[in-house]
Design a protein around this motif. Structure first.
Motif, PDB file in Angstrom:
ATOM      1  N   THR A 319       0.818  -1.221   0.000  1.00 45.36           N
ATOM      2  CA  THR A 319       0.000   0.000   0.000  1.00 45.36           C
ATOM      3  C   THR A 319       0.851   1.271   0.000  1.00 45.36           C
ATOM      4  O   THR A 319       0.316   2.374  -0.146  1.00 45.36           O
ATOM      5  N   ILE A 320       2.169   1.122   0.152  1.00 44.32           N
ATOM      6  CA  ILE A 320       3.024   2.304   0.291  1.00 44.32           C
ATOM      7  C   ILE A 320       3.193   3.006  -1.053  1.00 44.32           C
ATOM      8  O   ILE A 320       3.536   2.373  -2.065  1.00 44.32           O
ATOM      9  N   ARG A 321       2.963   4.301  -1.065  1.00 44.21           N
ATOM     10  CA  ARG A 321       3.178   5.126  -2.254  1.00 44.21           C
ATOM     11  C   ARG A 321       4.404   6.005  -2.039  1.00 44.21           C
ATOM     12  O   ARG A 321       4.785   6.285  -0.900  1.00 44.21           O
ATOM     13  N   PHE A 322       5.003   6.427  -3.124  1.00 44.42           N
ATOM     14  CA  PHE A 322       6.205   7.248  -3.006  1.00 44.42           C
ATOM     15  C   PHE A 322       5.879   8.568  -2.300  1.00 44.42           C
ATOM     16  O   PHE A 322       4.912   9.247  -2.646  1.00 44.42           O
ATOM     17  N   PRO A 355      16.447   3.281  12.626  1.00 43.11           N
ATOM     18  CA  PRO A 355      16.228   4.348  13.598  1.00 43.11           C
ATOM     19  C   PRO A 355      14.834   4.984  13.510  1.00 43.11           C
ATOM     20  O   PRO A 355      14.497   5.852  14.304  1.00 43.11           O
ATOM     21  N   TYR A 356      14.038   4.535  12.517  1.00 43.54           N
ATOM     22  CA  TYR A 356      12.739   5.172  12.277  1.00 43.54           C
ATOM     23  C   TYR A 356      11.654   4.578  13.176  1.00 43.54           C
ATOM     24  O   TYR A 356      11.733   3.413  13.573  1.00 43.54           O
ATOM     25  N   ASP A 357      10.632   5.387  13.448  1.00 44.62           N
ATOM     26  CA  ASP A 357       9.510   4.869  14.227  1.00 44.62           C
ATOM     27  C   ASP A 357       8.273   4.614  13.369  1.00 44.62           C
ATOM     28  O   ASP A 357       7.216   4.272  13.876  1.00 44.62           O
ATOM     29  N   GLN A 358       8.436   4.804  12.047  1.00 42.35           N
ATOM     30  CA  GLN A 358       7.317   4.520  11.141  1.00 42.35           C
ATOM     31  C   GLN A 358       7.764   3.587  10.021  1.00 42.35           C
ATOM     32  O   GLN A 358       8.869   3.726   9.478  1.00 42.35           O
ATOM     33  N   TYR A 363      10.709   1.714   5.047  1.00 46.67           N
ATOM     34  CA  TYR A 363      10.474   1.124   3.722  1.00 46.67           C
ATOM     35  C   TYR A 363      11.140   1.969   2.639  1.00 46.67           C
ATOM     36  O   TYR A 363      11.796   1.434   1.734  1.00 46.67           O
ATOM     37  N   HIS A 364      10.992   3.282   2.702  1.00 49.26           N
ATOM     38  CA  HIS A 364      11.642   4.161   1.720  1.00 49.26           C
ATOM     39  C   HIS A 364      13.163   4.015   1.789  1.00 49.26           C
ATOM     40  O   HIS A 364      13.847   4.003   0.757  1.00 49.26           O
ATOM     41  N   ASP A 398       5.293  -2.753 -10.791  1.00 46.26           N
ATOM     42  CA  ASP A 398       4.087  -2.274 -10.111  1.00 46.26           C
ATOM     43  C   ASP A 398       4.406  -1.513  -8.818  1.00 46.26           C
ATOM     44  O   ASP A 398       3.492  -1.042  -8.146  1.00 46.26           O
ATOM     45  N   ASN A 399       5.698  -1.445  -8.480  1.00 48.37           N
ATOM     46  CA  ASN A 399       6.089  -0.823  -7.213  1.00 48.37           C
ATOM     47  C   ASN A 399       6.411   0.654  -7.462  1.00 48.37           C
ATOM     48  O   ASN A 399       7.451   0.993  -8.027  1.00 48.37           O
ATOM     49  N   GLU A 400       5.507   1.520  -7.037  1.00 48.18           N
ATOM     50  CA  GLU A 400       5.647   2.951  -7.349  1.00 48.18           C
ATOM     51  C   GLU A 400       6.934   3.551  -6.781  1.00 48.18           C
ATOM     52  O   GLU A 400       7.578   4.382  -7.426  1.00 48.18           O
ATOM     53  N   VAL A 401       7.321   3.130  -5.578  1.00 47.97           N
ATOM     54  CA  VAL A 401       8.524   3.695  -4.953  1.00 47.97           C
ATOM     55  C   VAL A 401       9.756   3.324  -5.776  1.00 47.97           C
ATOM     56  O   VAL A 401      10.607   4.175  -6.079  1.00 47.97           O
ATOM     57  N   TYR A 402       9.842   2.078  -6.173  1.00 52.36           N
ATOM     58  CA  TYR A 402      10.957   1.603  -7.006  1.00 52.36           C
ATOM     59  C   TYR A 402      11.026   2.389  -8.320  1.00 52.36           C
ATOM     60  O   TYR A 402      12.086   2.873  -8.722  1.00 52.36           O
TER      61      TYR A 402
END
Length: 457
Positions: A319-322, A355-358, A363-364, A398-402
């Motif tokens: 569900t992650i979008r860039f 180190p991230y809390d989200q 993922y990014h 299909d992976n928008e971030v990639y």
């Protein structure tokens, strides 16, 4: 009147797919399945070959009996680096050994001692010696560690040709399977390497035929043209070669992410091998400069860990979008945070640090690090060729971030993506067809999308 169609089985390590294509190569039917792995004699997971064989026959016979379509031809696309060994009664002798299985270093050392120097051998065969990832080394391993089994082998078939054999009973070899990092082929002499003859391996490798060969057979009372099978990466490349007029790089993504340059005229150099570059082969025997990354596998493993770490649903990553702001935050003081599981890289840390809390941020970060590896791979196969077109097909298309990251880091190239499910299947269908393609083919048949960079530099 029933519609005339071409059938294709497209066998991946994860998904097993069946397609029907009409005369214009439009998909008119599909079905998918997945199987649990079984274990070989050492407890290592591998393909359930018997279950696969039953499924192939069940699906094909069912579609034939339904009489909705008139199947005139069938072909097969599968993953490579896998051999099926048959005895004199056409019975399978061993498990389909998984190419990720490690074999004794003594076997590799023995081979290199006989047929090295290692780098020279890799340049000649278009592939370094990499254990079972080379199907040729599997044969050497069997001969020297399981001699009783090896003596019983009448034919060793690469997986695409074994799937064809299930339907025809005719054993053959073809270029795309022989040419995919097998350590069998001498790209200079365009023949099996000397070691194949010295070890007598050539005696169990069936006659080489053109990948475009098809066998006219009576199958269950029906005349059908049956193809000899094709290695999936070479199949994925074929529709582009036949329809695109300008030079291009294709990145075929899945468990492996393979960047391919079918236009490189230079022979592989030692520096190419050291940059993880190898040769694949086109259906006409011409070398394809290729760089392979275990990217899809690595993505799967890392996402699994992130999912557990952040306690999100297993499908959440889809569900992650860039996010432009997250990207800028990551690259402001960029550092590598992921330790890879499937391969090594000089820049990776000793331990993964999040180190991230989200989840979105982590993922990014993961995608930036994976895409930087992908970009290096694309630049390596491009070499000195001034290639402006870049196509990406398979799972990552299909992976928008990639896609957004690729288009940013390779702004000098015109990026297009194509439908992720059809690449190697359509290539297999085209392989046994004499239809000429035009420049509109990808747009019509592959849901071609053009992408422009959106990240502000």
């Amino acid at each position: 009147m029933r519609e005339k169609v071409t059938a294709v089985f497209d066998i991946g390590k994860t998904n097993k797919k069946f397609f029907l294509f009409d005369k214009n190569f439009q998909e008119v039917y599909r079905e998918y399945t997945r199987f649990e792995n079984i274990n070989d004699e050492d407890g290592y997971p591998t393909e359930d070959l018997e279950r696969l064989k039953i499924w192939l026959k069940e699906v094909f016979d069912r579609i034939l009996d339904a009489k909705k379509y008139n199947i005139t031809s069938i072909n097969f696309s599968t993953y490579g680096a896998s051999l099926v060994h048959l005895d004199e009664n056409d019975e399978v002798l061993t498990p389909l050994y998984n190419y990720t299985k490690e074999i004794s270093k003594d076997v590799i050392d023995s081979f290199n001692e006989k047929y090295g120097p290692e780098l020279d051998f890799a340049v000649t065969t278009g592939s370094p010696v990499s254990g079972l990832l080379n199907s040729g080394i599997q044969l050497y391993w069997l001969k020297h560690t399981k001699p009783e089994i090896f003596k019983r082998i009448k034919y060793s078939l690469h997986l695409p040709q074994y799937i064809s054999f299930i339907f025809t009973g005719i054993p053959v070899s073809e270029h795309t399977s022989i040419g995919c990092h097998t350590a069998l082929w001498d790209y200079t002499n365009k023949d099996y390497h000397d070691w194949v003859y010295k070890e007598g391996i050539n005696k169990i490798l069936p006659k080489i035929v053109s990948t475009e060969t098809s066998i006219n057979m009576n199958y269950n009372g029906k005349r059908i043209k049956i193809g000899v099978g094709i290695h999936d990466s070479s199949a994925a490349l074929l529709p582009y070669i036949r329809s695109v007029r300008k030079k291009f790089i294709l990145v075929s993504t899945g468990t492996w992410s393979i960047a391919m340059n079918p236009f490189s005229e230079e022979a592989l150099k030692a520096s190419d091998i050291e940059s993880s570059c190898i040769n694949y082969m086109r259906i006409n025997g011409k070398a394809v400069k290729a760089s392979s990354l275990f990217l899809g596998n690595e993505y799967k493993e890392q996402v699994k860990k992130l999912t557990d770490h952040f306690q999100v649903p297993p499908e959440y990553h889809k569900t992650i979008r860039f996010d432009h702001d997250i990207y800028l935050e990551i690259v402001k003081d960029f550092e590598y945070m992921y330790r890879w599981i499937s391969f090594s890289d000089d820049r990776m840390p000793k331990l993964t640090r999040i180190p991230y809390d989200q989840f979105e941020h982590a993922y990014h970060q993961l995608m930036v690090e994976l895409v930087l590896l992908q970009v290096e791979s694309i630049k390596t196969v491009s070499g000195k060729d001034n290639i402006e077109k870049l196509y990406i097909d398979g799972g990552f298309s299909d992976n928008e971030v990639y896609i957004q990251l690729i288009s940013h880091y390779l702004r000098n190239m015109k990026l297009s993506t194509t439908d992720s499910s059809l690449g190697s299947a359509l290539g297999a269908a085209l392989c046994i067809s004499d239809v000429r393609l035009n420049s509109k083919f990808l747009r019509k048949n592959y849901a071609l999308k053009k992408h422009v960079p959106v990240i502000i530099q």
